[in-house]
Design a protein around this motif. Structure first.
Motif, PDB file in Angstrom:
ATOM      1  N   SER A  81      19.310  19.389   5.862  1.00 33.18           N
ATOM      2  CA  SER A  81      19.629  20.231   4.930  1.00 33.18           C
ATOM      3  C   SER A  81      19.954  19.457   3.451  1.00 33.18           C
ATOM      4  CB  SER A  81      20.535  21.212   5.175  1.00 33.18           C
ATOM      5  OG  SER A  81      21.948  20.279   5.529  1.00 33.18           O
ATOM      6  N   ASN A  82      20.137  18.323   3.642  1.00 32.64           N
ATOM      7  CA  ASN A  82      20.733  17.441   2.654  1.00 32.64           C
ATOM      8  C   ASN A  82      19.800  16.310   2.093  1.00 32.64           C
ATOM      9  OD1 ASN A  82      21.936  16.019   0.264  1.00 32.64           O
ATOM     10  ND2 ASN A  82      24.111  16.608   1.019  1.00 32.64           N
ATOM     11  N   PRO A  83      18.687  16.285   1.636  1.00 37.82           N
ATOM     12  CA  PRO A  83      17.823  15.505   1.397  1.00 37.82           C
ATOM     13  C   PRO A  83      18.227  13.847   1.163  1.00 37.82           C
ATOM     14  CG  PRO A  83      16.712  17.361   0.670  1.00 37.82           C
ATOM     15  CD  PRO A  83      18.241  17.603   0.923  1.00 37.82           C
ATOM     16  N   LYS A  84      19.215  14.029   0.036  1.00 36.52           N
ATOM     17  CA  LYS A  84      19.999  12.892  -0.559  1.00 36.52           C
ATOM     18  C   LYS A  84      20.648  11.923   0.427  1.00 36.52           C
ATOM     19  CE  LYS A  84      21.963  11.231  -4.988  1.00 36.52           C
ATOM     20  NZ  LYS A  84      22.477  11.752  -5.863  1.00 36.52           N
ATOM     21  N   ALA A  85      21.463  12.811   1.246  1.00 33.28           N
ATOM     22  CA  ALA A  85      22.253  12.379   2.284  1.00 33.28           C
ATOM     23  C   ALA A  85      21.300  11.802   3.511  1.00 33.28           C
ATOM     24  CB  ALA A  85      23.186  13.259   2.856  1.00 33.28           C
ATOM     25  N   LEU A  86      20.089  12.481   3.784  1.00 33.29           N
ATOM     26  CA  LEU A  86      19.491  11.968   4.778  1.00 33.29           C
ATOM     27  C   LEU A  86      18.650  10.668   4.528  1.00 33.29           C
ATOM     28  CD1 LEU A  86      18.064  12.524   7.582  1.00 33.29           C
ATOM     29  CD2 LEU A  86      16.358  13.840   6.374  1.00 33.29           C
ATOM     30  N   GLU A  87      18.245  10.829   3.349  1.00 30.18           N
ATOM     31  CA  GLU A  87      17.676   9.430   2.683  1.00 30.18           C
ATOM     32  C   GLU A  87      18.564   8.179   2.688  1.00 30.18           C
ATOM     33  OE1 GLU A  87      15.971   7.291  -1.329  1.00 30.18           O
ATOM     34  OE2 GLU A  87      16.134   9.630  -1.307  1.00 30.18           O
ATOM     35  N   SER A  88      19.850   8.421   2.255  1.00 27.97           N
ATOM     36  CA  SER A  88      20.771   7.424   2.280  1.00 27.97           C
ATOM     37  C   SER A  88      21.223   6.968   3.761  1.00 27.97           C
ATOM     38  CB  SER A  88      22.200   8.011   1.693  1.00 27.97           C
ATOM     39  OG  SER A  88      23.219   6.650   1.740  1.00 27.97           O
ATOM     40  N   TYR A  89      21.254   7.842   4.765  1.00 28.22           N
ATOM     41  CA  TYR A  89      21.535   7.678   6.188  1.00 28.22           C
ATOM     42  C   TYR A  89      20.232   6.977   7.052  1.00 28.22           C
ATOM     43  CZ  TYR A  89      22.346   8.192  11.120  1.00 28.22           C
ATOM     44  OH  TYR A  89      22.636   7.844  12.393  1.00 28.22           O
ATOM     45  N   ASN A  90      19.091   7.121   6.476  1.00 27.95           N
ATOM     46  CA  ASN A  90      17.926   6.598   6.984  1.00 27.95           C
ATOM     47  C   ASN A  90      17.826   4.842   6.580  1.00 27.95           C
ATOM     48  OD1 ASN A  90      16.853   8.585   8.623  1.00 27.95           O
ATOM     49  ND2 ASN A  90      15.768   9.309   6.888  1.00 27.95           N
ATOM     50  N   THR A  91      18.226   5.015   5.162  1.00 28.07           N
ATOM     51  CA  THR A  91      18.420   3.733   4.506  1.00 28.07           C
ATOM     52  C   THR A  91      19.360   2.777   5.586  1.00 28.07           C
ATOM     53  OG1 THR A  91      17.616   4.336   2.452  1.00 28.07           O
ATOM     54  CG2 THR A  91      18.773   2.264   2.325  1.00 28.07           C
ATOM     55  N   GLY A  92      20.411   3.351   5.412  1.00 27.33           N
ATOM     56  CA  GLY A  92      21.728   2.483   6.494  1.00 27.33           C
ATOM     57  C   GLY A  92      21.347   2.163   7.629  1.00 27.33           C
ATOM     58  N   ARG A  93      20.649   3.044   8.616  1.00 29.55           N
ATOM     59  CA  ARG A  93      20.115   2.787   9.778  1.00 29.55           C
ATOM     60  C   ARG A  93      19.207   1.608   9.774  1.00 29.55           C
ATOM     61  NH1 ARG A  93      23.284   3.883  13.961  1.00 29.55           N
ATOM     62  NH2 ARG A  93      21.459   3.667  15.282  1.00 29.55           N
ATOM     63  N   SER A  94      18.065   1.742   8.824  1.00 27.11           N
ATOM     64  CA  SER A  94      17.237   0.574   8.541  1.00 27.11           C
ATOM     65  C   SER A  94      18.054  -0.843   8.406  1.00 27.11           C
ATOM     66  CB  SER A  94      16.087   0.982   7.660  1.00 27.11           C
ATOM     67  OG  SER A  94      15.359   2.155   7.842  1.00 27.11           O
ATOM     68  N   LYS A  95      18.736  -0.650   7.505  1.00 25.87           N
ATOM     69  CA  LYS A  95      19.499  -1.938   7.283  1.00 25.87           C
ATOM     70  C   LYS A  95      20.248  -2.435   8.350  1.00 25.87           C
ATOM     71  CE  LYS A  95      20.713  -2.103   2.420  1.00 25.87           C
ATOM     72  NZ  LYS A  95      21.449  -2.511   1.508  1.00 25.87           N
ATOM     73  N   LYS A  96      20.674  -1.605   9.224  1.00 24.52           N
ATOM     74  CA  LYS A  96      21.608  -2.049  10.579  1.00 24.52           C
ATOM     75  C   LYS A  96      20.428  -2.630  11.426  1.00 24.52           C
ATOM     76  CE  LYS A  96      24.471  -0.539  14.199  1.00 24.52           C
ATOM     77  NZ  LYS A  96      25.271   0.561  14.997  1.00 24.52           N
ATOM     78  N   THR A  97      19.205  -2.135  11.645  1.00 24.05           N
ATOM     79  CA  THR A  97      18.272  -2.605  12.604  1.00 24.05           C
ATOM     80  C   THR A  97      17.857  -4.093  12.358  1.00 24.05           C
ATOM     81  OG1 THR A  97      17.535  -0.469  13.039  1.00 24.05           O
ATOM     82  CG2 THR A  97      16.174  -2.012  13.701  1.00 24.05           C
ATOM     83  N   ILE A  98      17.521  -4.216  10.882  1.00 24.27           N
ATOM     84  CA  ILE A  98      17.073  -5.315  10.137  1.00 24.27           C
ATOM     85  C   ILE A  98      18.110  -6.457  10.364  1.00 24.27           C
ATOM     86  CG2 ILE A  98      16.328  -6.625   8.277  1.00 24.27           C
ATOM     87  CD1 ILE A  98      14.840  -3.831   7.474  1.00 24.27           C
ATOM     88  N   GLY A  99      19.287  -6.148  10.180  1.00 25.81           N
ATOM     89  CA  GLY A  99      20.281  -6.748  10.139  1.00 25.81           C
ATOM     90  C   GLY A  99      20.813  -7.500  11.669  1.00 25.81           C
ATOM     91  N   ASP A 100      20.558  -6.588  12.533  1.00 21.22           N
ATOM     92  CA  ASP A 100      20.738  -7.015  13.816  1.00 21.22           C
ATOM     93  C   ASP A 100      19.847  -8.045  14.427  1.00 21.22           C
ATOM     94  OD1 ASP A 100      23.212  -5.560  14.195  1.00 21.22           O
ATOM     95  OD2 ASP A 100      22.136  -3.633  14.998  1.00 21.22           O
ATOM     96  N   PHE A 101      18.471  -7.468  14.126  1.00 16.69           N
ATOM     97  CA  PHE A 101      17.484  -8.276  14.345  1.00 16.69           C
ATOM     98  C   PHE A 101      17.441  -9.836  13.589  1.00 16.69           C
ATOM     99  CE2 PHE A 101      13.289 -10.063  13.442  1.00 16.69           C
ATOM    100  CZ  PHE A 101      12.636 -10.149  14.705  1.00 16.69           C
ATOM    101  N   LEU A 102      17.858  -9.902  12.189  1.00 11.00           N
ATOM    102  CA  LEU A 102      17.825 -11.398  11.879  1.00 11.00           C
ATOM    103  C   LEU A 102      18.886 -12.026  12.350  1.00 11.00           C
ATOM    104  CD1 LEU A 102      17.228 -10.518   8.177  1.00 11.00           C
ATOM    105  CD2 LEU A 102      15.743 -11.655   9.687  1.00 11.00           C
ATOM    106  N   LEU A 103      20.025 -11.329  12.582  1.00 10.08           N
ATOM    107  CA  LEU A 103      21.257 -12.028  13.366  1.00 10.08           C
ATOM    108  C   LEU A 103      20.895 -12.456  14.713  1.00 10.08           C
ATOM    109  CD1 LEU A 103      24.166 -12.644  12.864  1.00 10.08           C
ATOM    110  CD2 LEU A 103      24.798 -10.453  14.026  1.00 10.08           C
ATOM    111  N   GLY A 104      20.437 -11.884  15.433  1.00 10.38           N
ATOM    112  CA  GLY A 104      19.969 -12.114  16.875  1.00 10.38           C
ATOM    113  C   GLY A 104      18.952 -13.279  16.903  1.00 10.38           C
ATOM    114  N   LEU A 105      17.954 -12.960  15.889  1.00  6.12           N
ATOM    115  CA  LEU A 105      16.837 -14.032  15.813  1.00  6.12           C
ATOM    116  C   LEU A 105      17.886 -15.556  15.354  1.00  6.12           C
ATOM    117  CD1 LEU A 105      13.776 -14.886  15.715  1.00  6.12           C
ATOM    118  CD2 LEU A 105      14.202 -14.379  13.173  1.00  6.12           C
ATOM    119  N   GLY A 106      18.352 -15.445  14.475  1.00  2.74           N
ATOM    120  CA  GLY A 106      18.890 -16.607  13.824  1.00  2.74           C
ATOM    121  C   GLY A 106      20.018 -17.495  15.061  1.00  2.74           C
ATOM    122  N   ILE A 107      20.726 -16.492  15.474  1.00  2.46           N
ATOM    123  CA  ILE A 107      21.648 -17.336  16.824  1.00  2.46           C
ATOM    124  C   ILE A 107      20.732 -17.824  17.862  1.00  2.46           C
ATOM    125  CG2 ILE A 107      23.227 -16.728  18.651  1.00  2.46           C
ATOM    126  CD1 ILE A 107      24.395 -14.766  16.205  1.00  2.46           C
TER     127      ILE A 107
END
Length: 153
Positions: A49-75
């Motif tokens: 119901s709040n597109p701006k909040a949804l966009e921010s949440y989706n960006t945050g979840r994408s950053k979390k996924t990418i960060g987890d992948f890069l951290l696991g890959l690097g270790i």
């Protein structure tokens, strides 16, 4: 008179307890006002119901996924190269170690930024100001009722 005051106080506290729908917890999850952890799909449905909040949440979840992948890959790369250097006659460190350490170095700022995005999405949905935080008490309302909002930060 005391019974009426007590009754209204209990009713007011009950209404105030349901005035905030979503709560961000530090590990990246979102809970409702009953402290039940919500799945990302359910949070997306709520934020629809709040597109701006949804966009921010989706960006945050994408950053979390990418960060987890890069951290696991690097270790994994650094540990794998270390194991190869210990148990074989190859020269250690190789380029793989440096790529792994670089991946960890890139993952750290990405993982720091995802929490800010998710918190911003939850604040936007709940009606909190995202840019300025002051100590105030506000009367707010939502589909569940009305209540007091205390902003401490």
């Amino acid at each position: 008179m005391i019974k009426k005051i007590t009754f209204f106080l209990i009713m007011f506290l009950n209404i105030a307890a349901h005035s905030q729908n979503l709560v961000y917890v530090p590990n990246g999850n979102v809970t409702n006002s009953d402290n039940q952890t919500l799945t990302p799909k359910l949070v997306r449905d709520i934020l629809a119901s709040n597109p701006k909040a949804l966009e921010s949440y989706n960006t945050g979840r994408s950053k979390k996924t990418i960060g987890d992948f890069l951290l696991g890959l690097g270790i994994g790369l650094a540990a794998g190269d270390l194991a190869a250097g210990l148990f074989s006659d190859t020269h250690y460190p190789t380029a793989i170690t440096f790529v792994g350490l670089g991946s960890v170095a890139v993952a750290i700022p990405i993982k720091i930024g995802y929490a800010r995005k998710i918190r911003s999405a939850v604040d936007q949905y709940n009606g909190h100001p995202t840019t300025e935080r002051v100590r105030t008490i506000n009367v707010i309302g939502n589909p569940n009722g009305i209540g007091l909002r205390l902003c401490l930060n």
